[in-house]
Motif scaffolding. Structure first.
Motif, short mmCIF file in Angstrom:
data_model
loop_
_atom_site.label_atom_id
_atom_site.label_comp_id
_atom_site.label_asym_id
_atom_site.label_seq_id
_atom_site.Cartn_x
_atom_site.Cartn_y
_atom_site.Cartn_z
N GLN A 1 -7.52 -1.47 -4.77
CA GLN A 1 -8.51 -0.41 -4.92
C GLN A 1 -9.92 -0.86 -4.53
O GLN A 1 -10.66 -0.10 -3.91
CB GLN A 1 -8.53 0.13 -6.36
CG GLN A 1 -7.35 0.99 -6.70
CD GLN A 1 -7.34 2.33 -5.97
OE1 GLN A 1 -8.31 2.77 -5.38
NE2 GLN A 1 -6.19 2.98 -6.00
N THR B 1 -4.01 8.18 1.22
CA THR B 1 -4.56 8.33 2.56
C THR B 1 -5.86 9.13 2.53
O THR B 1 -6.72 8.94 3.39
CB THR B 1 -3.56 8.97 3.54
OG1 THR B 1 -3.18 10.24 3.05
CG2 THR B 1 -2.35 8.09 3.75
N THR B 2 -6.03 9.98 1.54
CA THR B 2 -7.30 10.72 1.41
C THR B 2 -8.38 9.85 0.77
O THR B 2 -9.54 10.24 0.75
CB THR B 2 -7.12 12.00 0.57
OG1 THR B 2 -6.81 11.65 -0.78
CG2 THR B 2 -6.05 12.90 1.14
N GLN B 3 -7.99 8.68 0.25
CA GLN B 3 -8.94 7.77 -0.40
C GLN B 3 -9.20 6.52 0.45
O GLN B 3 -9.66 5.50 -0.07
CB GLN B 3 -8.40 7.34 -1.77
CG GLN B 3 -8.23 8.49 -2.72
CD GLN B 3 -7.52 8.08 -4.01
OE1 GLN B 3 -7.15 6.94 -4.21
NE2 GLN B 3 -7.33 9.05 -4.88
N GLY B 4 -8.90 6.61 1.74
CA GLY B 4 -9.24 5.51 2.64
C GLY B 4 -8.13 4.50 2.88
O GLY B 4 -8.33 3.54 3.63
N SER C 1 -4.59 3.24 4.55
CA SER C 1 -3.73 3.56 5.69
C SER C 1 -2.46 2.73 5.56
O SER C 1 -2.46 1.66 4.94
CB SER C 1 -4.44 3.27 7.01
OG SER C 1 -4.77 1.89 7.11
N ASN D 1 -10.07 -4.13 2.79
CA ASN D 1 -8.87 -3.87 3.58
C ASN D 1 -7.88 -3.05 2.76
O ASN D 1 -7.25 -3.55 1.84
CB ASN D 1 -8.21 -5.18 4.03
CG ASN D 1 -6.98 -4.92 4.88
OD1 ASN D 1 -6.76 -3.82 5.38
ND2 ASN D 1 -6.15 -5.93 5.04
N LYS D 2 -7.79 -1.80 3.13
CA LYS D 2 -6.85 -0.91 2.44
C LYS D 2 -5.75 -0.46 3.39
O LYS D 2 -5.24 0.63 3.28
CB LYS D 2 -7.60 0.29 1.85
CG LYS D 2 -8.52 -0.11 0.72
CD LYS D 2 -9.17 1.09 0.08
CE LYS D 2 -10.05 0.63 -1.06
NZ LYS D 2 -10.69 1.71 -1.75
N HIS D 3 -5.42 -1.36 4.32
CA HIS D 3 -4.31 -1.09 5.24
C HIS D 3 -3.11 -1.88 4.76
O HIS D 3 -3.16 -3.11 4.64
CB HIS D 3 -4.67 -1.49 6.67
CG HIS D 3 -3.54 -1.25 7.61
ND1 HIS D 3 -3.25 0.00 8.09
CD2 HIS D 3 -2.61 -2.08 8.12
CE1 HIS D 3 -2.19 -0.08 8.87
NE2 HIS D 3 -1.79 -1.33 8.91
#
Length: 179
Positions: free
Chosen positions: A40, A73-76, A78, A44-46
């Protein structure tokens, strides 16, 4: 955060790859949320979602996981999906099917994750489920009526009481066990 983490052999994390070992145990949903919470506050949120070796799946795992992925995906966040079997691809695990955009697919509504946004969409899905169920299994008198009433009540409660304007559902038939 450690490089590798295994949670009950149902799901594991290696760097930014989450490997789903089992999509039949509802504990996977809680373990997935636990892993996501570690990401969270990171830049890096991939994440890579690896489904290698996952052959079976149940709705009480797939619908929540699919909904979580759509929300993230709506929170960044991927995601890359790898090693999805043809069956898992058909489920729409990557992105739940929206009823209004996929009515032609609803003739075969089972074994797919659906997103519903209205009472009309709930009715459409329930009718599709009942039609398909009546073709694939023989039910005693009243079973389909009871199914229709109960699933309508559950899905309607989501729209009425959850605080959300949409929900997710997936139906599945296990012919061998008659579930």
């Amino acid at each position: 955060m450690g490089k590798s983490k295994v949670i009950d052999k149902l799901i594991s994390l290696n760097e930014t790859e989450i490997h789903f070992h089992d999509l039949t145990n509802p504990k996977v949903v809680f373990d997935f949320i636990e892993i996501i919470n570690e990401f969270q506050n990171l830049a890096n949120k991939h994440l890579v979602l690896n489904f290698e070796g996952t052959k079976l799946s149940f709705p009480n795992v797939c619908a929540p996981i699919s909904g979580i992925i759509e929300t993230l995906t709506t929170q960044g966040f991927s995601f890359d999906f790898i090693n999805l079997s043809k069956y898992l691809q058909k489920l729409s695990l990557r992105k739940p099917l929206k009823v209004t955009e996929n009515k032609q697919v609803a003739k075969n509504a089972l074994d797919k994750v659906w997103r519903f946004d209205s009472a009309d969409e709930i009715n459409f899905l329930i009718n599709s489920f009942v039609d398909e169920l009546s073709q694939v299994i023989v039910c005693e008198k009243g079973v389909l009526d009871g199914f229709e009433w109960s699933i309508n009540e559950v899905l309607d409660n989501i729209l009425q009481h959850s605080g959300n304007t949409y929900g997710y559902v997936m139906g599945q038939v296990h012919k061998r066990t008659k579930h």
